[in-house]
Design an enzyme around this catalytic site. Structure first.
Site, PDB file in Angstrom:
ATOM      1  N   LYS A 182       0.920  -1.262   0.077  1.00  0.00           N
ATOM      2  CA  LYS A 182       0.018   0.171   0.037  1.00  0.00           C
ATOM      3  C   LYS A 182       0.781   1.185   0.119  1.00  0.00           C
ATOM      4  O   LYS A 182       2.099   1.313   0.431  1.00  0.00           O
ATOM      5  CB  LYS A 182      -1.063   0.034   1.103  1.00  0.00           C
ATOM      6  CG  LYS A 182      -0.344   0.253   2.440  1.00  0.00           C
ATOM      7  CD  LYS A 182      -1.045   0.530   3.622  1.00  0.00           C
ATOM      8  CE  LYS A 182      -1.474   2.119   3.806  1.00  0.00           C
ATOM      9  NZ  LYS A 182      -0.265   2.765   4.682  1.00  0.00           N
ATOM     10  N   HIS A 212      -1.010  -4.471   5.766  1.00  0.00           N
ATOM     11  CA  HIS A 212      -0.356  -5.587   6.998  1.00  0.00           C
ATOM     12  C   HIS A 212      -1.285  -5.583   8.253  1.00  0.00           C
ATOM     13  O   HIS A 212      -0.991  -6.595   8.965  1.00  0.00           O
ATOM     14  CB  HIS A 212       0.972  -4.967   7.298  1.00  0.00           C
ATOM     15  CG  HIS A 212       0.897  -3.838   8.232  1.00  0.00           C
ATOM     16  ND1 HIS A 212       0.863  -2.614   7.815  1.00  0.00           N
ATOM     17  CD2 HIS A 212       1.241  -3.524   9.588  1.00  0.00           C
ATOM     18  CE1 HIS A 212       0.611  -1.587   8.744  1.00  0.00           C
ATOM     19  NE2 HIS A 212       0.958  -2.449   9.980  1.00  0.00           N
ATOM     20  N   LYS A 216      -2.049  -9.269  11.163  1.00  0.00           N
ATOM     21  CA  LYS A 216      -1.980  -9.052  12.444  1.00  0.00           C
ATOM     22  C   LYS A 216      -2.625 -10.272  13.429  1.00  0.00           C
ATOM     23  O   LYS A 216      -4.025 -10.462  13.048  1.00  0.00           O
ATOM     24  CB  LYS A 216      -2.287  -7.586  13.221  1.00  0.00           C
ATOM     25  CG  LYS A 216      -1.540  -6.531  12.923  1.00  0.00           C
ATOM     26  CD  LYS A 216      -1.890  -5.174  13.497  1.00  0.00           C
ATOM     27  CE  LYS A 216      -1.193  -4.184  12.967  1.00  0.00           C
ATOM     28  NZ  LYS A 216      -0.092  -3.850  13.592  1.00  0.00           N
ATOM     29  N   GLU A 250      -2.079   6.600  17.192  1.00  0.00           N
ATOM     30  CA  GLU A 250      -1.015   6.605  17.209  1.00  0.00           C
ATOM     31  C   GLU A 250      -0.397   7.667  18.087  1.00  0.00           C
ATOM     32  O   GLU A 250      -0.892   8.783  17.866  1.00  0.00           O
ATOM     33  CB  GLU A 250      -0.533   6.630  15.646  1.00  0.00           C
ATOM     34  CG  GLU A 250      -0.639   5.430  14.974  1.00  0.00           C
ATOM     35  CD  GLU A 250      -0.018   5.586  13.603  1.00  0.00           C
ATOM     36  OE1 GLU A 250       1.052   4.782  13.608  1.00  0.00           O
ATOM     37  OE2 GLU A 250      -0.492   6.021  12.633  1.00  0.00           O
ATOM     38  N   ASP A 269      -3.752   7.221   4.265  1.00  0.00           N
ATOM     39  CA  ASP A 269      -2.717   6.519   4.647  1.00  0.00           C
ATOM     40  C   ASP A 269      -3.285   5.260   5.755  1.00  0.00           C
ATOM     41  O   ASP A 269      -2.839   4.237   5.821  1.00  0.00           O
ATOM     42  CB  ASP A 269      -1.936   7.081   5.604  1.00  0.00           C
ATOM     43  CG  ASP A 269      -0.545   6.457   6.257  1.00  0.00           C
ATOM     44  OD1 ASP A 269      -0.143   5.688   5.246  1.00  0.00           O
ATOM     45  OD2 ASP A 269      -0.339   6.834   7.450  1.00  0.00           O
ATOM     46  N   HIS A 274      -6.278   0.126   6.349  1.00  0.00           N
ATOM     47  CA  HIS A 274      -6.599  -0.549   7.561  1.00  0.00           C
ATOM     48  C   HIS A 274      -8.057  -0.612   8.254  1.00  0.00           C
ATOM     49  O   HIS A 274      -8.395  -1.391   8.646  1.00  0.00           O
ATOM     50  CB  HIS A 274      -5.344   0.056   8.458  1.00  0.00           C
ATOM     51  CG  HIS A 274      -4.025  -0.139   7.967  1.00  0.00           C
ATOM     52  ND1 HIS A 274      -3.534  -0.810   7.215  1.00  0.00           N
ATOM     53  CD2 HIS A 274      -2.979   0.718   8.179  1.00  0.00           C
ATOM     54  CE1 HIS A 274      -2.295  -0.732   6.834  1.00  0.00           C
ATOM     55  NE2 HIS A 274      -1.836   0.559   7.680  1.00  0.00           N
ATOM     56  N   LYS A 375      -2.442  10.633  14.189  1.00  0.00           N
ATOM     57  CA  LYS A 375      -1.016  10.737  14.551  1.00  0.00           C
ATOM     58  C   LYS A 375      -1.115  11.439  15.883  1.00  0.00           C
ATOM     59  O   LYS A 375      -1.747  12.542  15.941  1.00  0.00           O
ATOM     60  CB  LYS A 375      -0.336  11.142  13.537  1.00  0.00           C
ATOM     61  CG  LYS A 375      -0.132  10.466  12.201  1.00  0.00           C
ATOM     62  CD  LYS A 375       0.691   9.499  12.064  1.00  0.00           C
ATOM     63  CE  LYS A 375       1.041   8.720  10.854  1.00  0.00           C
ATOM     64  NZ  LYS A 375       1.587   7.445  11.012  1.00  0.00           N
TER      65      LYS A 375
HETATM   66  C1  BG6 Z   1       1.335   2.007   7.879  1.00  0.00           C
HETATM   67  C2  BG6 Z   1       0.897   3.652   7.964  1.00  0.00           C
HETATM   68  O1  BG6 Z   1       0.489   1.380   7.022  1.00  0.00           O
HETATM   69  O2  BG6 Z   1       0.607   1.720   9.319  1.00  0.00           O
HETATM   70  C3  BG6 Z   1       1.766   4.369   8.929  1.00  0.00           C
HETATM   71  O3  BG6 Z   1       1.734   3.999   6.545  1.00  0.00           O
HETATM   72  C4  BG6 Z   1       1.403   3.845  10.229  1.00  0.00           C
HETATM   73  O4  BG6 Z   1       1.761   5.887   8.925  1.00  0.00           O
HETATM   74  C5  BG6 Z   1       1.427   2.447  10.307  1.00  0.00           C
HETATM   75  O5  BG6 Z   1       2.299   4.465  11.384  1.00  0.00           O
HETATM   76  C6  BG6 Z   1       0.807   1.650  11.488  1.00  0.00           C
HETATM   77  O6  BG6 Z   1       1.018   0.331  11.763  1.00  0.00           O
HETATM   78  P1  BG6 Z   1       1.211  -0.487  13.009  1.00  0.00           P
HETATM   79  O7  BG6 Z   1       1.322  -1.822  12.587  1.00  0.00           O
HETATM   80  O8  BG6 Z   1       2.361   0.141  13.622  1.00  0.00           O
HETATM   81  O9  BG6 Z   1      -0.235  -0.083  13.639  1.00  0.00           O
END
Ligand code: BG6
Length: 528
Positions: A182, A212, A216, A250, A269, A274, A375
């Site tokens: 992505k 991703h 998880k 985050e 993003d 996600h 963020k």
């Molecule tokens: C990524 C984003 O896909 O996922 C990032 O581009 C983000 O901005 C990240 O920080 C978060 O992934 P995880 O696994 O840390 O929750």
């Protein structure tokens, strides 16, 4: 997630399978030997995620010893320099300490191929090298191409792979697959274009689009929780559920990724991929089988049922964008988004988005889904909470406060677990009631460490199981939900209606408007 493995003739170490949905004593499969070609081999993703994941798969015997990795990038490295570079990266980023003996064995299968991404000659050389390696290392002409490059390079690499016939399968009896990171496009039109570019060269069954989050453990467990337990599914609908909240918070900022983030923002993003994936897993109907097509068909139906008819009025009412200003996170002062390196001083890029959606089908009509992501929020917390309807309270008249309704919170990360809130009588002679929590945590119930998302996904791609990857139509359906919002914001900004950013302090829970968005409906965000 049936792993329809290629025939396994190797005897790798098999580990007992942990997924209760898999019948009986089936064992994890070891994929056929293959050559993994990583484009963008000197980049951050290769160092932090891909190589540590491959090393760990090899460490536990889930990759056969013939596994070969070819890094492709512009820098003039030798094989040896590349191995040294990767060893350092894996030592730093592997979830378990690197063991020299295992590394040495693994590293003997790592090679480097220098080349320019647009140069046909580079692909001809790559093809020749792959033929040689296939013969010398026994990878049976199986190839997994991994695009760990900036998205703009994707179409060029795909086209060149096609010209060099590296997409061909069965030519010399191997398979050929491509993994694409992505962001998959920038909006609905560019995602469609990218799908066309990919499909000109590869068949859909050869394409593995990575999100991703789907790898998880806790996200995979969502399916097990919903469909492996008899007691939740009957109440998982509009009759019992008041609303659903999904939070991806985050505490990190943009971490030096200013230029990327200026393009992406929270909507592209996180929300488009996600969060839409989490929503579709929570809201989907039970699939007929846990295989790639059945699962993805059901997820797609959810995405298509989301009311994406965004008028300006609705966007103003039901969507909140935000951007962080300076503040404090973890006891330290941090700069605002506009002060981050390579970010425009007057940027209107959103680092936070909250919105209310409806999934208009028989199961979910009238049940609002509140989503928020940002963020530099107060703490990292990804959670899905399903809040149930309040029971009739006549019985409890005269209480100091109404008991809180039942809630089921699925904590994706950190502190992975599941919490069920219910009402209990406070011990004593009167009839006082209070909410109590029943809390399951992975950490205390299971001793084994969960694999990293990239381990799960890379293994699946090598096994040819696409259930945890997004299909072309799914990606487009997710873009169809968020693109109109992005478009409206762009038009407003250009028309002079710029948002009053920054509108939340780093370390807070986002802009106040986000609270009002949900409070207007008589609800509030769960305190995490
Ligand atoms: C990524 C984003 O896909 O996922 C990032 O581009 C983000 O901005 C990240 O920080 C978060 O992934 P995880 O696994 O840390 O929750």
């Amino acid at each position: 997630m049936a792993r329809r493995a290629a025939t396994v003739t190797r005897t790798g170490t098999a580990r007992p399978q942990a997924n209760p949905l898999r019948a009986g004593l089936r064992l994890e499969k070891v994929p056929e030997p293959a050559c993994i070609v990583v484009f963008g081999a000197t980049g951050d993703l290769t160092h932090r995620k891909i190589l540590p994941a491959l090393y760990n798969l090899r460490r536990v015997g889930l990759l056969p010893p013939e596994t070969t990795i070819v890094g492709f990038a512009r820098r003039p490295y030798t094989d040896e320099q590349f191995r040294v570079d990767l060893k350092e990266a894996v030592s730093q980023h592997s979830r378990v300490p690197l063991q020299d003996a295992i590394w040495d064995d693994f590293a003997a299968g790592i090679f480097y191929q220098q080349g320019e991404f647009h140069e046909p000659e580079a692909y001809r050389r790559l093809s020749q090298r792959l033929d040689e390696l296939s013969a010398s290392r026994g990878t049976r002409d199986n190839r997994l191409f991994y695009l760990a490059t900036p998205p703009s390079l994707g179409p060029t690499i795909i086209e060149q792979l096609g010209h060099a016939s590296l997409d061909a399968e069965g030519r010399t009896h191997g398979w050929s697959r491509i993994v694409i990171e992505k962001p998959f496009g920038q909006d609905l039109d560019s995602a469609r274009q990218l799908n066309r570019d990919v499909q000109r060269v590869f068949r859909e069954s050869q394409v593995y689009r990575i999100d991703h989050y789907l790898g998880k453990e806790t996200v995979r467990n969502l399916l097990v929780f919903r469909f492996g337990n008899g007691i939740f599914e009957p109440i998982w609908n509009r009759r019992y559920v008041d609303h659903v909240q999904i939070t991806v918070a985050e505490s990190l900022g943009v971490e030096g990724r200013g230029p990327f983030y200026e393009e992406a923002g929270a909507t592209r993003d996180i929300l488009q991929n996600h969060m839409m994936q989490l929503l579709s897993l929570v809201a989907m109907e039970p699939p007929i089988a846990f295989d790639a097509d059945d699962l993805r068909n059901e997820k797609l139906r959810v995405l298509r049922a989301i009311d994406a008819d965004w008028t300006e009025e609705r966007i103003t009412r039901d969507v909140v964008r935000g951007q962080y200003g300076p503040g404090w996170v973890g006891g330290k002062p941090v700069p605002g988004y506009r002060e981050e390196p390579k970010v425009a001083k007057d940027s209107t890029r959103e680092t936070f988005v909250a919105l209310k959606l409806h999934v208009q089908n028989w199961r979910w009509a009238d049940v609002p889904f509140y989503l928020r992501t940002g963020k530099r929020l107060a703490k990292p917390a990804t959670e899905i909470s399903v809040q149930f309807k309040q029971p009739p309270l006549a019985l409890f008249k005269g209480l100091r406060a109404d008991p809180e309704p039942n809630l089921l919170a699925l904590r994706i990360q950190p502190d992975e677990g599941i919490l069920l809130r219910f009402v209990a009588k406070v011990p004593g002679l009167g009839l006082d009631v209070r909410s109590v929590n029943m809390d399951f945590t992975y950490g205390s119930s299971f001793v084994s460490d969960a694999p990293e998302a990239y381990e799960t996904l890379l293994l699946d791609a090598m096994l040819g199981d696409a259930s945890l990857f997004t299909r072309a139509d799914e990606v487009e359906a997710a873009w169809a939900v968020v693109t109109p919002i992005d478009r409206a914001w762009e038009a407003w900004d250009q028309g002079g209606q710029r948002p009053a950013f920054p509108n939340y302090a780093a370390g807070s829970w986002g802009p106040e408007e986000a609270d009002r968005l949900i409070e207007r409906d008589g609800r509030r965000w769960r305190r995490l």
